[in-house]
Design a protein around this motif. Structure first.
Motif, short mmCIF file in Angstrom:
data_model
loop_
_atom_site.label_atom_id
_atom_site.label_comp_id
_atom_site.label_asym_id
_atom_site.label_seq_id
_atom_site.Cartn_x
_atom_site.Cartn_y
_atom_site.Cartn_z
N ASP A 65 0.78 -1.29 0.25
CA ASP A 65 -0.27 0.23 -0.23
C ASP A 65 0.88 0.87 0.08
OD1 ASP A 65 0.88 -0.08 2.83
OD2 ASP A 65 -0.65 0.18 3.24
N SER A 66 2.63 1.73 -0.25
CA SER A 66 2.98 2.03 -0.27
C SER A 66 2.30 3.11 -1.83
CB SER A 66 4.72 1.77 -1.04
OG SER A 66 5.03 1.38 0.62
N TYR A 67 1.80 2.58 -2.27
CA TYR A 67 2.11 3.51 -3.73
C TYR A 67 -0.11 3.31 -4.35
CZ TYR A 67 5.78 4.43 -4.63
OH TYR A 67 7.79 4.50 -4.18
N ARG A 68 -0.44 3.87 -4.92
CA ARG A 68 -2.03 3.30 -5.70
C ARG A 68 -1.92 3.42 -7.13
NH1 ARG A 68 -4.38 7.74 -3.08
NH2 ARG A 68 -5.39 9.25 -4.78
N VAL A 69 -1.95 2.93 -7.98
CA VAL A 69 -2.49 3.02 -9.60
C VAL A 69 -4.18 2.86 -9.57
CG1 VAL A 69 -2.13 1.94 -11.55
CG2 VAL A 69 -0.04 1.67 -9.71
N GLU A 70 -4.38 4.05 -10.52
CA GLU A 70 -4.98 4.22 -10.42
C GLU A 70 -6.37 3.57 -11.35
OE1 GLU A 70 -7.05 6.47 -8.99
OE2 GLU A 70 -5.37 7.79 -8.92
N GLY A 71 -7.20 2.61 -10.70
CA GLY A 71 -8.17 2.41 -11.76
C GLY A 71 -7.52 0.72 -11.79
N LYS A 72 -6.70 0.80 -11.01
CA LYS A 72 -6.00 -1.33 -10.90
C LYS A 72 -5.83 -1.60 -9.79
CE LYS A 72 -4.60 -0.06 -15.69
NZ LYS A 72 -5.60 -0.98 -16.20
N GLU A 73 -4.91 -2.78 -9.86
CA GLU A 73 -5.80 -3.62 -7.87
C GLU A 73 -4.33 -3.61 -8.07
OE1 GLU A 73 -6.83 -7.89 -5.68
OE2 GLU A 73 -8.55 -6.91 -7.36
N VAL A 74 -3.39 -3.09 -7.00
CA VAL A 74 -1.97 -2.80 -7.15
C VAL A 74 -1.74 -4.92 -6.32
CG1 VAL A 74 0.21 -2.63 -5.78
CG2 VAL A 74 -0.81 -1.49 -6.96
#
Length: 432
Positions: A65-74
């Protein structure tokens, strides 16, 4: 206020501003953002995002959860010394973000806007009424983006212990790469009949040797991307790229050709455009420029592409050694002569038009004395199990095969059909 006090206030404000700046991501820390996509049955999708930093990043400071990618599941985040995926993260200048990619069997094309509908109405008015017709352009409005937008949601640390603070400031990809699709070259062919240009993509094996003979696979897209950019046929699904995947090339080294048609090549009233004659001419021209095995030229296509393949097989019965026909149809009364060809038809049960008309063609072939292998597959099975089902049909030894995929819909047929090893193996076994 005394001079000393003024200086103190100024210094406090200055250091306060510096501290405030350190609370936000400095865009200069990120030197590049690369979005790497893959082509699945339902189109191009971003699978990996790589952030290049100015100094090495501590792998231990990174979590999912250090980053999120818009519209994607990390799914994973880690650091690396090189800009690529790894089994285990290590300290390095590259932060690797892996995201979930899978086929959506219910995926639908981009819905038209009001402006799109107005454009369609005007086109219909100019060309004599509504409906798809051979020689028309559909606009190529389907989208398969390869970009990514990243937001750093938690603090991270450099190897030296410096903190790069979280921020809601979006970081957009600066570089886009698409695996396998990027290995195709884009070229143009001028029709000897009309002088019009037919753009196409071509994949040549990396270790191509003109002293060897190579089979050729022609892939023809559906109407949804007609008149799109030349690479759109590579992004809309894996009908072209599945043959050029490293694993596929290791089993069956071949040349792959994927035109991007500026207009509808065939319609539901059995009309076809001159672009199919140009395609036949293109294949003959390629044989003068590359070392192609003329006894192993194959055609495949989805929907409009399937119908286009059928037309070319009827026009040039000695051109193709085999055909994989996906989610298409033709007037079954005209398909009788094709019973001498090597054909594998795949349709979804939920695609009534294709499944019914192709079924009628199959019955015609049977009435002409042919044996046709026929089976129903669960389209939700893993690709490995679908390959096992394909091998069962191959083992029957017939040159005409018809597979029904359970349920599904028109588009879902090609979401599943390409990349099945057993089907590919069957095609490459066919010779003229």
């Amino acid at each position: 206020m005394e001079k000393k006090a003024i200086i103190t206030v100024v210094l406090a404000v200055f250091f306060g501003l510096v501290q405030a700046q350190n609370n936000f991501v400095n865009p200069e820390h990120v030197e590049s953002v690369t979005a790497i996509s893959r082509v699945l049955g339902d189109g191009r999708k971003v699978a990996t995002v790589i952030l290049e930093y100015d100094v090495p990043i501590s792998n231990k400071s990174l979590t999912t959860d250090s980053y999120r990618v818009e519209g994607k599941e990390v799914t994973r985040i880690y650091a690396n010394t090189v800009p690529e995926r790894a089994e285990v993260g290590v300290n390095g200048r590259y932060v690797i973000i892996e995201v979930k990619v899978e086929v959506d069997l219910n995926a639908q094309p981009k819905q038209p806007t009001e402006a799109d509908m107005e454009k369609k109405k005007e086109r219909d008015r100019m060309q004599g009424g509504p409906g798809l017709r051979a020689g028309w352009s559909t606009g190529g409005d389907d989208e398969y983006p390869g970009n990514a937008v990243v937001v750093q949601t938690r603090n991270i640390k450099t190897v030296q212990g410096k903190i790069y603070k979280a921020s809601e400031t979006p970081i957009e990809s600066t570089v886009e790469k698409c695996l396998v699709a990027d290995d195709f070259k884009q070229e143009e062919f001028v029709s000897p009949y009309t002088g019009q240009v037919l753009p196409y993509n071509i994949y040549i094996p990396e270790d191509y040797n003109p002293e060897e003979k190579y089979p050729l696979v022609l892939f023809i897209h559906d109407a949804g991307v007609a008149s799109g950019p030349v690479t759109q046929t590579l992004y809309q699904g894996n009908g072209a790229t599945s043959w050029a995947e490293p694993e596929a090339q290791a089993r069956h080294k071949c040349i792959v050709v994927a035109p991007e048609y500026p207009f509808i090549t065939v319609d539901d009233n059995w009309n076809y455009s001159h672009h199919l004659d140009a395609t036949i001419a293109l294949l003959k021209d390629l044989q003068t420029r590359y070392s192609i095995d003329s006894t192993r030229i194959y055609t495949s296509g989805q929907s409009m592409g399937c119908m286009s393949s059928i037309v070319m097989m009827l026009k040039e019965p000695d051109l193709f050694a085999g055909a994989l026909l996906v989610a298409g149809k033709w007037n079954p009364e005209l398909m009788g002569p094709l019973d001498k060809q090597n054909i594998w038809i795949i349709s979804c049960e939920g695609d009534h038009s294709s499944n019914t008309l192709q079924g009628q063609a199959v019955e015609l072939w049977r009435n002409q004395g042919n044996t046709v292998s026929e089976a129903t597959w669960d389209m939700t099975l893993p690709v490995e199990q679908l390959s096992e089902e394909a091998n069962k049909m191959r083992a029957e030894g017939n040159h005409l095969l018809f597979t029904h995929l359970t349920g599904g819909n028109h588009r879902a047929t090609w979401f599943v059909s390409y990349g099945i090893e057993g089907v590919q193996d069957w095609l490459f076994e066919q010779h003229k």
